[in-house]
Design a protein around this motif. Structure first.
Motif, PDB file in Angstrom:
ATOM      1  N   UNK A   1      -2.776   9.722  12.207  1.00 54.60           N
ATOM      2  CA  UNK A   1      -3.145  10.020  10.717  1.00 54.60           C
ATOM      3  C   UNK A   1      -2.164   9.301   9.721  1.00 54.60           C
ATOM      4  N   UNK A   2      -0.872   9.423   9.996  1.00 54.51           N
ATOM      5  CA  UNK A   2       0.153   8.634   9.205  1.00 54.51           C
ATOM      6  C   UNK A   2      -0.190   6.875   9.244  1.00 54.51           C
ATOM      7  N   UNK A   3      -0.523   6.405  10.418  1.00 49.88           N
ATOM      8  CA  UNK A   3      -0.800   5.127  10.531  1.00 49.88           C
ATOM      9  C   UNK A   3      -2.068   4.744   9.651  1.00 49.88           C
ATOM     10  N   UNK A   4      -3.093   5.440   9.752  1.00 46.05           N
ATOM     11  CA  UNK A   4      -4.303   5.301   8.926  1.00 46.05           C
ATOM     12  C   UNK A   4      -4.037   5.516   7.643  1.00 46.05           C
ATOM     13  N   UNK A   5      -3.125   6.442   7.217  1.00 49.10           N
ATOM     14  CA  UNK A   5      -2.707   6.574   5.597  1.00 49.10           C
ATOM     15  C   UNK A   5      -2.151   5.120   5.181  1.00 49.10           C
ATOM     16  N   UNK A   6      -1.127   4.691   6.052  1.00 45.04           N
ATOM     17  CA  UNK A   6      -0.519   3.439   5.613  1.00 45.04           C
ATOM     18  C   UNK A   6      -1.568   2.354   5.519  1.00 45.04           C
ATOM     19  N   UNK A   7      -2.424   2.152   6.424  1.00 39.16           N
ATOM     20  CA  UNK A   7      -3.489   1.361   6.378  1.00 39.16           C
ATOM     21  C   UNK A   7      -4.369   1.214   5.124  1.00 39.16           C
ATOM     22  N   UNK A   8      -4.701   2.402   4.600  1.00 40.00           N
ATOM     23  CA  UNK A   8      -5.579   2.700   3.335  1.00 40.00           C
ATOM     24  C   UNK A   8      -4.669   2.444   2.397  1.00 40.00           C
ATOM     25  N   UNK A   9      -3.241   2.751   2.386  1.00 43.32           N
ATOM     26  CA  UNK A   9      -2.502   2.523   1.109  1.00 43.32           C
ATOM     27  C   UNK A   9      -2.482   1.100   0.920  1.00 43.32           C
ATOM     28  N   UNK A  10      -2.143   0.254   1.837  1.00 43.50           N
ATOM     29  CA  UNK A  10      -2.080  -1.135   1.701  1.00 43.50           C
ATOM     30  C   UNK A  10      -3.308  -2.001   1.304  1.00 43.50           C
ATOM     31  N   UNK A  11      -4.381  -1.555   1.893  1.00 39.86           N
ATOM     32  CA  UNK A  11      -5.873  -2.190   1.504  1.00 39.86           C
ATOM     33  C   UNK A  11      -6.588  -1.178   0.275  1.00 39.86           C
ATOM     34  N   UNK A  12      -5.725  -0.624  -0.568  1.00 38.02           N
ATOM     35  CA  UNK A  12      -6.448   0.274  -1.751  1.00 38.02           C
ATOM     36  C   UNK A  12      -6.771  -1.144  -2.667  1.00 38.02           C
ATOM     37  N   UNK A  13      -7.968  -0.792  -3.504  1.00 38.84           N
ATOM     38  CA  UNK A  13      -8.352  -1.453  -4.491  1.00 38.84           C
ATOM     39  C   UNK A  13      -7.258  -2.083  -5.411  1.00 38.84           C
ATOM     40  N   UNK A  14      -6.571  -1.223  -5.787  1.00 38.18           N
ATOM     41  CA  UNK A  14      -5.595  -1.705  -6.891  1.00 38.18           C
ATOM     42  C   UNK A  14      -4.214  -2.699  -6.197  1.00 38.18           C
ATOM     43  N   UNK A  15      -4.171  -2.556  -5.203  1.00 43.78           N
ATOM     44  CA  UNK A  15      -2.819  -3.234  -4.239  1.00 43.78           C
ATOM     45  C   UNK A  15      -2.842  -4.707  -4.551  1.00 43.78           C
ATOM     46  N   UNK A  16      -3.941  -5.500  -4.721  1.00 42.32           N
ATOM     47  CA  UNK A  16      -3.848  -6.852  -4.684  1.00 42.32           C
ATOM     48  C   UNK A  16      -3.076  -7.571  -5.774  1.00 42.32           C
ATOM     49  N   UNK A  17      -3.071  -6.857  -6.779  1.00 40.47           N
ATOM     50  CA  UNK A  17      -2.068  -7.428  -8.062  1.00 40.47           C
ATOM     51  C   UNK A  17      -0.424  -7.040  -7.577  1.00 40.47           C
ATOM     52  N   UNK A  18      -0.426  -6.173  -7.155  1.00 41.99           N
ATOM     53  CA  UNK A  18       1.168  -5.710  -6.748  1.00 41.99           C
ATOM     54  C   UNK A  18       1.506  -6.781  -5.333  1.00 41.99           C
ATOM     55  N   UNK A  19       0.634  -6.896  -4.592  1.00 44.56           N
ATOM     56  CA  UNK A  19       1.069  -7.810  -3.464  1.00 44.56           C
ATOM     57  C   UNK A  19       1.063  -9.385  -4.148  1.00 44.56           C
ATOM     58  N   UNK A  20       0.190  -9.772  -5.083  1.00 41.02           N
ATOM     59  CA  UNK A  20       0.498 -11.195  -5.613  1.00 41.02           C
ATOM     60  C   UNK A  20       1.736 -11.143  -6.192  1.00 41.02           C
ATOM     61  N   UNK A  21       2.088 -10.147  -7.022  1.00 38.20           N
ATOM     62  CA  UNK A  21       3.328 -10.230  -7.672  1.00 38.20           C
ATOM     63  C   UNK A  21       4.513 -10.205  -6.712  1.00 38.20           C
ATOM     64  N   UNK A  22       4.595  -9.405  -5.789  1.00 42.49           N
ATOM     65  CA  UNK A  22       5.598  -9.454  -4.736  1.00 42.49           C
ATOM     66  C   UNK A  22       5.703 -10.943  -4.069  1.00 42.49           C
ATOM     67  N   UNK A  23       4.478 -11.473  -3.701  1.00 38.35           N
ATOM     68  CA  UNK A  23       4.498 -12.863  -2.993  1.00 38.35           C
ATOM     69  C   UNK A  23       4.946 -13.929  -3.998  1.00 38.35           C
ATOM     70  N   UNK A  24       4.990 -13.698  -5.430  1.00 37.99           N
ATOM     71  CA  UNK A  24       5.601 -14.804  -6.083  1.00 37.99           C
ATOM     72  C   UNK A  24       6.960 -14.694  -6.483  1.00 37.99           C
TER      73      UNK A  24
END
Length: 61
Positions: A21-44
């Motif tokens: 359940x923890x693993x599934x929760x982490x996967x859902x957290x990473x691929x949530x709809x609002x995460x792409x902006x945060x990932x782009x910011x961190x990658x830059x």
């Protein structure tokens, strides 16, 4: 029941379910709809200062 057997039974059943359940929760957290902006910011981060490297003061803020 000895301690090892009790802990082994707990790890084989409930802990496995909890970790799955923890693993599934982490996967859902990473691929949530609002995460792409945060990932782009961190990658830059390495490309923020094109003309000079970041100082220690800028890195902590």
């Amino acid at each position: 029941m000895e301690t090892y057997s009790l802990l082994r039974e707990f790890a084989d059943s409930w802990m496995l379910l909890f970790l799955f359940a923890f693993f599934v929760g982490i996967i859902l957290w990473v691929f949530r709809p609002g995460a792409s902006k945060e990932h782009r910011d961190t990658a830059g981060i390495p490309f923020r200062h094109e003309d000079k490297p970041a100082t220690d003061e800028e890195a902590t803020t």
